[in-house]
Design an enzyme around this catalytic site. Structure first.
Site, PDB file in Angstrom:
ATOM      1  CE  LYS A 147     -10.138  12.093  40.819  1.00 16.30           C
ATOM      2  NZ  LYS A 147      -9.292  12.659  41.881  1.00 16.30           N
ATOM      3  CG  HIS A 151     -14.807  14.316  40.643  1.00 19.01           C
ATOM      4  ND1 HIS A 151     -14.182  15.136  41.541  1.00 19.01           N
ATOM      5  CD2 HIS A 151     -14.791  13.096  41.221  1.00 19.01           C
ATOM      6  CE1 HIS A 151     -13.808  14.444  42.604  1.00 19.01           C
ATOM      7  NE2 HIS A 151     -14.167  13.204  42.431  1.00 19.01           N
ATOM      8  CE1 TYR A 186     -11.614  14.438  45.750  1.00 17.52           C
ATOM      9  CE2 TYR A 186      -9.268  14.075  45.436  1.00 17.52           C
ATOM     10  CZ  TYR A 186     -10.577  13.650  45.299  1.00 17.52           C
ATOM     11  OH  TYR A 186     -10.825  12.435  44.714  1.00 17.52           O
ATOM     12  CG  ASP A 189      -6.451  10.924  42.212  1.00 15.14           C
ATOM     13  OD1 ASP A 189      -6.606  10.624  41.015  1.00 15.14           O
ATOM     14  OD2 ASP A 189      -7.383  11.294  42.951  1.00 15.14           O
TER      15      ASP A 189
END
Length: 277
Positions: free
Chosen positions: A76, A109, A51, A46
């Protein structure tokens, strides 16, 4: 090697119920962390545009020696890309970063209800899904009213809703709504950033079973049907978190852990969170 159970999503795609999370793993450390996860047996990763480590995830997949079809990868849509054209461009960028021809799961997200219309965003997600470049689409941090709006204005029910969930935030209402509408629930922050691990109710069960508190909490998630992806950069802990299939919690254990709920979040409230940076 341990076989991780699969969850079948509402479009027939299967996802491993246990995965490896990469939130807050530095991009420079992500490749090695994901390779260690593969070594431990994980086949579900994931990540997210937010990120900043999608490229490293893709590099790990390429370097793993595993066939791409053996690995399930989620990413996402970033919060600044909710308009249709921005969402389509952001997906293209995700695919470039990962180096994939097809993504397994792509999520919105955050709903960002005060920023724009997430229904427009969802329609862009439907375009991405229709292109065949993504096997399933879903949402993250959506509350029942957000989900209701999406489903009232769209042909596609989200395959997944990824939400913060742990023993201090059991999310029974959202999970029940998801289940009623055929949406799989994924749990992020599954051990509440470690806060639940010293709770006496959990440590007692762990001591009795000869397991760690983290293993007990992850087992609780799995037995109640959550898809879960703990994160660690410590190889021993990565392996420990995968070792959750050789024991079961009793109904009394499950109830004792669920009774710890205090509606306590470690992250933002989706009803008020509108950060697009």
């Amino acid at each position: 090697m341990t076989d991780v159970p699969d969850i079948t999503l509402n479009n027939g795609v299967t996802i491993p119920q246990l995965g490896f999370g990469t939130f807050q793993i530095d991009p420079d450390a992500t490749r090695d962390a994901v390779l260690a996860a593969f070594e431990a047996g994980y086949r579900h990763i994931d990540t997210a545009e937010m990120y900043g480590n999608e490229r490293a995830v893709g590099e790990a997949v390429a370097a793993s020696g595993l066939d791409r079809s053996e690995i399930f990868v989620t990413s996402k849509l970033n919060n600044g890309a909710h308009a249709r054209d921005d969402a389509l461009a952001a997906f293209d960028q995700t695919m470039d970063e990962l180096g994939f021809e097809q993504l397994d799961l792509f999520l919105v997200h955050w709903p960002l209800p005060g920023v724009g219309d997430f229904v427009e965003t969802w329609h862009a997600m439907e375009e991405i899904y229709a292109s065949g470049r993504c096997r399933a689409i879903g949402v993250s941090n959506f509350q029942p009213p957000h989900l209701r709006r999406v489903m009232e204005t769209s042909e596609t029910v989200p395959a997944v809703n990824q939400i913060e969930a742990h023993p201090y935030l059991t999310q029974d209402t959202v999970r029940a709504y998801d289940r009623e509408h055929g949406i799989a629930t994924e749990a992020w922050s599954p051990i509440a950033q470690g806060k639940v691990l010293s709770d006496p109710a959990i440590t007692e069960i762990a001591a009795r079973l000869g397991r760690t508190p983290a293993q007990v909490v992850l087992r609780w998630h799995l037995q109640r049907g959550d898809i879960v992806f703990p994160k660690s950069t410590t190889p021993a802990r990565v392996t420990e978190n995968f070792d959750v299939f050789g024991f079961e919690l009793t109904p009394a254990d499950m109830a004792a852990i669920s009774a710890l709920n205090r509606d306590e979040r470690t992250g933002p409230d989706p009803d008020t969170f509108d950060h697009t940076g």
